[in-house]
Design an enzyme around this catalytic site. Sequence first.
Site, short mmCIF file in Angstrom:
data_model
loop_
_atom_site.label_atom_id
_atom_site.label_comp_id
_atom_site.label_asym_id
_atom_site.label_seq_id
_atom_site.Cartn_x
_atom_site.Cartn_y
_atom_site.Cartn_z
N SER A 218 -8.56 5.36 4.17
CA SER A 218 -9.73 4.01 4.35
C SER A 218 -11.05 4.41 3.56
O SER A 218 -11.08 4.61 2.41
CB SER A 218 -9.71 3.94 5.73
OG SER A 218 -10.35 2.48 6.12
N ASP A 439 -1.95 -4.96 3.94
CA ASP A 439 -2.81 -3.86 4.85
C ASP A 439 -4.08 -4.54 5.18
O ASP A 439 -4.86 -5.05 4.48
CB ASP A 439 -3.22 -2.66 3.94
CG ASP A 439 -4.03 -1.63 4.73
OD1 ASP A 439 -4.88 -2.04 5.89
OD2 ASP A 439 -4.23 -0.58 4.42
N HIS A 468 -1.95 0.17 7.90
CA HIS A 468 -3.12 0.97 7.28
C HIS A 468 -2.75 2.55 7.33
O HIS A 468 -2.78 3.14 8.25
CB HIS A 468 -4.21 0.67 8.21
CG HIS A 468 -5.58 0.94 7.63
ND1 HIS A 468 -6.06 0.90 6.45
CD2 HIS A 468 -6.85 1.90 8.19
CE1 HIS A 468 -7.46 1.28 6.14
NE2 HIS A 468 -7.44 1.83 7.20
#
Length: 502
Positions: A218, A439, A468
């Site tokens: 991320s 995602d 994710h």
Amino acid sequence: MKRQRIIGQSSALAFVLGISASLAAPPAVADDPQASKVRWGTCPEDVVAAAAPTELQCATVPVPVDYTDPEGTAIDLMLSRLASTNPDKRRGSLMLNPGGPGGSGLALPALLVARGLPADVLDSYDLIGMDTRGIGHSAPVTCGFTPDGPYTANIPPYAVDDAAVTARAKVAKQVAEQCERNDRNGLLRQLTTANTARDLDRIRAALGEEKTSYLGYSYGTALGAAYASMFPERSDRIVLDSNIGDTHLDRDGLRRYALGMEQSLPDFAKWAAARHDSYGLGRTPEQVRKTYFTLAERLDKAPVAGFDGSLLRQYTFSQLFKKMQYPKLAQQWQTLAGGDDTAARRLPTQNGTAGKAPSSIDNPLAVFAAVTCNDVEWPKNVDTYRHGVANDRERYPLFGAAAANITPCAFWPYAPAEPPVAVNDDGPRNVLLVQNLRDAPTPHDGGKMLRQKFADRSRLLSVDDTGHGAYVLGDNACALNTTTRYLVEGKMPGKDMLCRAG
């Protein structure tokens, strides 16, 4: 009842906005310090508890608060280590970052072990977790946020109309002023991706490594991209999973959350439609999608147990991060659709608890605001956000009017000290980009964008899956095998590749 909150773990991603004139820029790279011997010892009790049953070691490494004044005030960053027990196979350190910005990474080595990180990776590397500057055990910053305050989530609330944007602007201004009042030691303004990348290089040197490998998820992809760009010859094997598309989160990056939700909700809708007899959300994916809009609009007018339409939208967005969260999301929709306040109050929040201590939301929210606001200049004019909300409400009706809404960075008191780190495509071919096709916070576009910027330094591993996090955090065998092969053997795919579903 206190208003429920949506605060993700590695996924808490917020809106960031602009600043004015620049300050003196720090050096592009940190000078290599004298390598100091890191003294490993027992971790703090909360880290021990979070990592159990895996046992980690912890230590601290000093770094300058301000890299333009390297001999000035220093802070200690706390690291964790899960050391390789196979000296014949050990090849170095693998630094880890869970994302955020604002996520604690001290227990991340243990989390990855619990999720099945292959033994060959554990043999090849010392896993190095950390709380980066401003987080947790590394000189934590505060803005004084509390669960009862108006700012309890990184993502702005869904704006049903122009008036909602105007109202949110007042909150955003108050929050920015509150952060400035709480920045008593000047650290808040020094929280940037570039400075954290410089910290990584100090840590590399302190560990005695000529190069370091890195695995980031991320926002951790932005940090890893910055490190590989600022220190290309000191970067070893770099894996960036669930990419936001650059070395920082900007306004366009936040607005892509809405695109990600549009691409991710169909997976949940298909799942829920197959279970209509249990949850009653619709017999087809199209009916489930309609249920979302009907329920959100109903809650806009008449909240249930403090759960309004804005919170439903944020909650739904956050629960699309993992397929394992689908039953919990379906239960929430079903209960809220029934309109029973008593039943709704019994439902857990995203993090599984009915309440959170102030400190548990303050630090991650403060770090997120500081890093995103300090990294890059964002528009300051409220009308810019009104127009953006109106456009994205039409483009991305599921979540566009939230992702395009205004945040404290529109009023942030500090100007960016330097331009955001530019992706450097002049370096070794050592960046493996891993990206699920669907995602919510980091849609596939982010991987394609970073692939273009890194050019031949990188390869893109696309995964036909939703959620994710793909490597270890997902369940695709091809993604696991390909990434492990790169980390252990250094075998980068010869070209971009697609891992098919399953």
